[in-house]
Design an enzyme around this catalytic site. Structure first.
Site, PDB file in Angstrom:
ATOM      1  N   GLU A  50      48.526  30.811  43.463  1.00 62.27           N
ATOM      2  CA  GLU A  50      47.994  31.332  42.199  1.00 62.27           C
ATOM      3  C   GLU A  50      46.833  30.449  41.744  1.00 62.27           C
ATOM      4  OE1 GLU A  50      50.182  30.763  38.480  1.00 62.27           O
ATOM      5  OE2 GLU A  50      49.966  32.898  38.100  1.00 62.27           O
ATOM      6  N   GLY A  59      58.555  25.983  35.423  1.00 59.68           N
ATOM      7  CA  GLY A  59      59.757  26.817  35.292  1.00 59.68           C
ATOM      8  C   GLY A  59      60.943  26.216  36.034  1.00 59.68           C
ATOM      9  N   LYS A  67      57.495  26.568  20.885  1.00 56.26           N
ATOM     10  CA  LYS A  67      56.473  25.561  21.204  1.00 56.26           C
ATOM     11  C   LYS A  67      55.305  26.218  21.938  1.00 56.26           C
ATOM     12  CE  LYS A  67      55.665  22.677  24.564  1.00 56.26           C
ATOM     13  NZ  LYS A  67      54.186  22.778  24.528  1.00 56.26           N
TER      14      LYS A  67
HETATM   15  P1  NAD Z   1      52.537  25.413  32.134  1.00 57.07           P
HETATM   16  O1  NAD Z   1      53.734  25.676  32.952  1.00 57.07           O
HETATM   17  O2  NAD Z   1      51.713  24.235  32.461  1.00 57.07           O
HETATM   18  O3  NAD Z   1      52.903  25.256  30.602  1.00 57.07           O
HETATM   19  C1  NAD Z   1      53.587  26.253  29.891  1.00 57.07           C
HETATM   20  C2  NAD Z   1      54.265  25.636  28.701  1.00 57.07           C
HETATM   21  O4  NAD Z   1      55.276  24.739  29.154  1.00 57.07           O
HETATM   22  C3  NAD Z   1      53.372  24.805  27.792  1.00 57.07           C
HETATM   23  O5  NAD Z   1      53.764  25.018  26.453  1.00 57.07           O
HETATM   24  C4  NAD Z   1      53.681  23.382  28.205  1.00 57.07           C
HETATM   25  O6  NAD Z   1      53.452  22.441  27.188  1.00 57.07           O
HETATM   26  C5  NAD Z   1      55.144  23.475  28.527  1.00 57.07           C
HETATM   27  N1  NAD Z   1      55.668  22.474  29.467  1.00 57.07           N
HETATM   28  C6  NAD Z   1      55.012  21.861  30.477  1.00 57.07           C
HETATM   29  N2  NAD Z   1      55.854  21.032  31.136  1.00 57.07           N
HETATM   30  C7  NAD Z   1      57.065  21.126  30.528  1.00 57.07           C
HETATM   31  C8  NAD Z   1      58.337  20.535  30.747  1.00 57.07           C
HETATM   32  N3  NAD Z   1      58.552  19.685  31.744  1.00 57.07           N
HETATM   33  N4  NAD Z   1      59.367  20.855  29.925  1.00 57.07           N
HETATM   34  C9  NAD Z   1      59.183  21.740  28.930  1.00 57.07           C
HETATM   35  N5  NAD Z   1      57.995  22.338  28.670  1.00 57.07           N
HETATM   36  C10 NAD Z   1      56.945  22.047  29.467  1.00 57.07           C
HETATM   37  O7  NAD Z   1      51.693  26.759  32.203  1.00 57.07           O
HETATM   38  P2  NAD Z   1      50.263  27.015  31.582  1.00 57.07           P
HETATM   39  O8  NAD Z   1      49.284  26.257  32.414  1.00 57.07           O
HETATM   40  O9  NAD Z   1      50.282  26.833  30.110  1.00 57.07           O
HETATM   41  O10 NAD Z   1      50.114  28.589  31.851  1.00 57.07           O
HETATM   42  C11 NAD Z   1      49.742  29.096  33.068  1.00 57.07           C
HETATM   43  C12 NAD Z   1      50.935  29.601  33.842  1.00 57.07           C
HETATM   44  O11 NAD Z   1      51.714  30.509  33.071  1.00 57.07           O
HETATM   45  C13 NAD Z   1      50.520  30.396  35.055  1.00 57.07           C
HETATM   46  O12 NAD Z   1      51.232  29.959  36.190  1.00 57.07           O
HETATM   47  C14 NAD Z   1      50.899  31.823  34.714  1.00 57.07           C
HETATM   48  O13 NAD Z   1      51.148  32.622  35.814  1.00 57.07           O
HETATM   49  C15 NAD Z   1      52.055  31.653  33.844  1.00 57.07           C
HETATM   50  N6  NAD Z   1      52.246  32.823  32.966  1.00 57.07           N
HETATM   51  C16 NAD Z   1      53.250  33.713  33.234  1.00 57.07           C
HETATM   52  C17 NAD Z   1      53.426  34.836  32.441  1.00 57.07           C
HETATM   53  C18 NAD Z   1      54.517  35.839  32.731  1.00 57.07           C
HETATM   54  O14 NAD Z   1      54.812  36.646  31.871  1.00 57.07           O
HETATM   55  N7  NAD Z   1      55.142  35.827  33.885  1.00 57.07           N
HETATM   56  C19 NAD Z   1      52.606  35.035  31.337  1.00 57.07           C
HETATM   57  C20 NAD Z   1      51.604  34.110  31.071  1.00 57.07           C
HETATM   58  C21 NAD Z   1      51.449  32.997  31.891  1.00 57.07           C
END
Ligand code: NAD
Length: 482
Positions: A378, A227, A170
């Site tokens: 962050e 997460g 997804k």
């Molecule tokens: P996000 O957590 O908002 O969303 C990430 C994904 O999770 C999206 O596909 C979203 O639709 C999905 N999602 C959201 N809520 C959910 C739920 N309750 N259950 C299941 N899926 C859900 O993150 P974002 O805003 O898309 O990305 C930014 C974040 O990602 C930043 O905090 C960044 O640090 C992190 N990031 C980490 C890495 C790494 O390798 N550590 C890499 C890239 C981004």
């Protein structure tokens, strides 16, 4: 169109989502707005493909060859994919081209690795042939963010497929276009149900992947708050979980660093991909002796970071991914203005080229202290927080004073000190005299609340493998215990 059970399909509800170019506000596409029912259908297809389909019987060599073909297809479509990534996500074209090449390399790396997954034989205190085999973990739900849409898809799909798993991927609801471009390619190569791609929001669509008892493993990259929710949702059937989360990464410059390299490195660490990078060097720790000079040199160089639409020539920084995300970043800039000293940026760039995009200037706050919010949270945008320090011990203490532990950089020409400090840092990805190079061969992941598990390299396949022991009795005689 989404990819479910070998077919390109719309959302069952018929709903769609409009996808806009964050650089100019133009409508790019209408994509299926998948919901829980679509995720369920994809999970069922993946379950069936794993439990009953031909995939489990496919040889590692065949799986590897398929992944090598994906790599080649990505290369053939590189131009289209890179342009699509820029339009959908906002990053400069040169960065998108790099991502696409790296995504192809990732498929290739795991294509090669598929035939090198093997167990071992143990010496045990019995007349037994005792050996260990590695088997695929099963159906994998894979949820990815918007900052590296295609690359994150490759990091997820490649090791899982090499291991023999089936997957439901997804993408972020904000940036589904490159994954959807990949869908027909994957459809043509893999048996139905082996790879499924659903587009939709976290609520419903994503939640189903984390909660479903039919999913054996969930791999998530995204924010730490999400997460945590995923980890909780996964407890229902105790599915395996790997998490790649956020960071507030220290980049430490000592006075004995090569000055020009450190200036460039500090800017690139903070502003590559608009700072929308989990591993961004967003906390710059600078030794007091050179602090003033270094900040002045950075500020003098910032005008070279040309802002604009990522497809325009010479652009080095694009817009932020969405209006909502820009608001979040701007709210941190407002906090920073109260907490520390703004030395450059802090606003939206002016001019008609910027009116319709979500642009923010590269922004630097100086004279920050470790307890400030802009030094702890962050921001995930082009905002750099500079913290002066006096001693090596103090630098290490400040660097480690974080709930995160994803990445860190150190700049010094004293190799002893460089390695000594890197060893002291509680972070999974570290660099000496460079920042950001990411290798498919090296393990990627964080300490503390930056996640658990590692992606990429030989380490990355572990999360997709089970370990089974097989003990073969070499004696014919009955056990004779009773
Ligand atoms: P996000 O957590 O908002 O969303 C990430 C994904 O999770 C999206 O596909 C979203 O639709 C999905 N999602 C959201 N809520 C959910 C739920 N309750 N259950 C299941 N899926 C859900 O993150 P974002 O805003 O898309 O990305 C930014 C974040 O990602 C930043 O905090 C960044 O640090 C992190 N990031 C980490 C890495 C790494 O390798 N550590 C890499 C890239 C981004």
């Amino acid at each position: 169109m989404m990819l479910i059970d070998g077919k390109l399909v719309k959302a069952k509800s018929g709903k769609t989502r409009e996808i806009f170019d964050p650089g100019n506000g133009k409508l790019l596409a209408k994509v299926p707005e998948g919901g829980r029912e679509d995720a369920k259908a994809a999970i069922l297809a993946a379950r069936k493909a794993f439990d009953e389909g031909p995939w489990r019987k496919t040889t590692a060599q065949d799986r590897g060859k398929l992944l090598l073909q994906v790599a080649e297809k990505v290369r053939t479509h590189a131009k289209v994919l890179a342009a699509l990534e820029v339009s959908n996500m906002g990053k400069p074209l040169a960065e998108a081209e790099y991502d696409v090449a790296d995504a192809a390399n990732c498929f290739e790396f795991y294509g090669g690795l598929a035939t090198k997954i093997h167990g071992e034989t143990m010496s045990v205190p019995a007349n037994s042939l005792s050996f260990v085999v590695r088997e695929p973990v099963g159906v994998c739900g894979q949820i990815i963010p918007w900052n590296y849409p295609l690359l994150m898809a490759a990091w997820k799909l490649a090791p899982a497929l090499a291991a023999g798993c089936t997957v439901v991927l997804k993408p972020s609801e904000l940036t589904p276009l490159t994954a959807l471009e990949l869908a027909p390619i994957l459809k043509d190569l893999f048996p139905p149900g082996v790879v499924n791609i659903v587009t939709g929001p976290g609520a419903g669509c994503g939640e189903e992947l984390a909660e479903s008892p039919l999913v054996d493993k969930v791999a998530f990259t995204g924010g730490t708050v999400t997460g945590r929710k995923i980890a909780v949702a996964a407890t229902g059937n105790l599915k395996k979980v790997t998490l790649e989360l956020g960071g507030k990464n220290p980049n430490i410059v000592f006075a004995d660093a090569d000055f020009e390299s450190a200036v460039d490195g500090a800017l690139f660490a903070a502003f590559a991909n608009q700072g929308e990078v989990c591993s961004a060097g967003s906390r710059l720790l600078v030794e007091k002796k050179i602090h003033k000079k270094l900040v002045e040199a950075m500020v003098a160089k910032v005008p070279r970071i040309k802002l604009g639409h990522g497809l325009d020539a010479g652009v080095k920084m694009g817009p932020l991914v969405s209006a909502a995300h820009r608001e979040k970043v701007e709210s941190y800039i407002a906090i920073g203005k109260k907490e520390a000293r703004l030395v450059c940026g802090g606003g939206r760039p002016k001019g008609k080229d910027f009116d319709k995009g979500h642009f923010v200037e590269p922004t630097i706050f100086d004279q920050a202290t470790p307890s400030m919010r802009i030094a702890r949270e962050e921001i995930f945008g082009p905002v750099l927080t500079v913290i002066p320090f006096e001693t090596e011990a103090e630098a290490v203490r400040i660097a480690n004073d974080s709930e995160y532990g994803l990445a860190a950089g150190v700049w010094t020409l004293n190799v002893n000190r460089g390695i000594r400090v890197l060893r002291e840092l509680r972070a999974g990805i570290t660099w000496l005299n460079t920042y950001h190079p990411t290798f498919n061969e090296m393990p990627w992941g964080g300490y503390k609340q930056s996640g658990n598990g590692r992606e990429l390299g030989l380490y990355g396949i572990e999360a997709y493998l089970e370990t089974k022991q097989i003990n073969v009795n070499l004696d014919e005689a009955p056990l004779g215990w009773y």
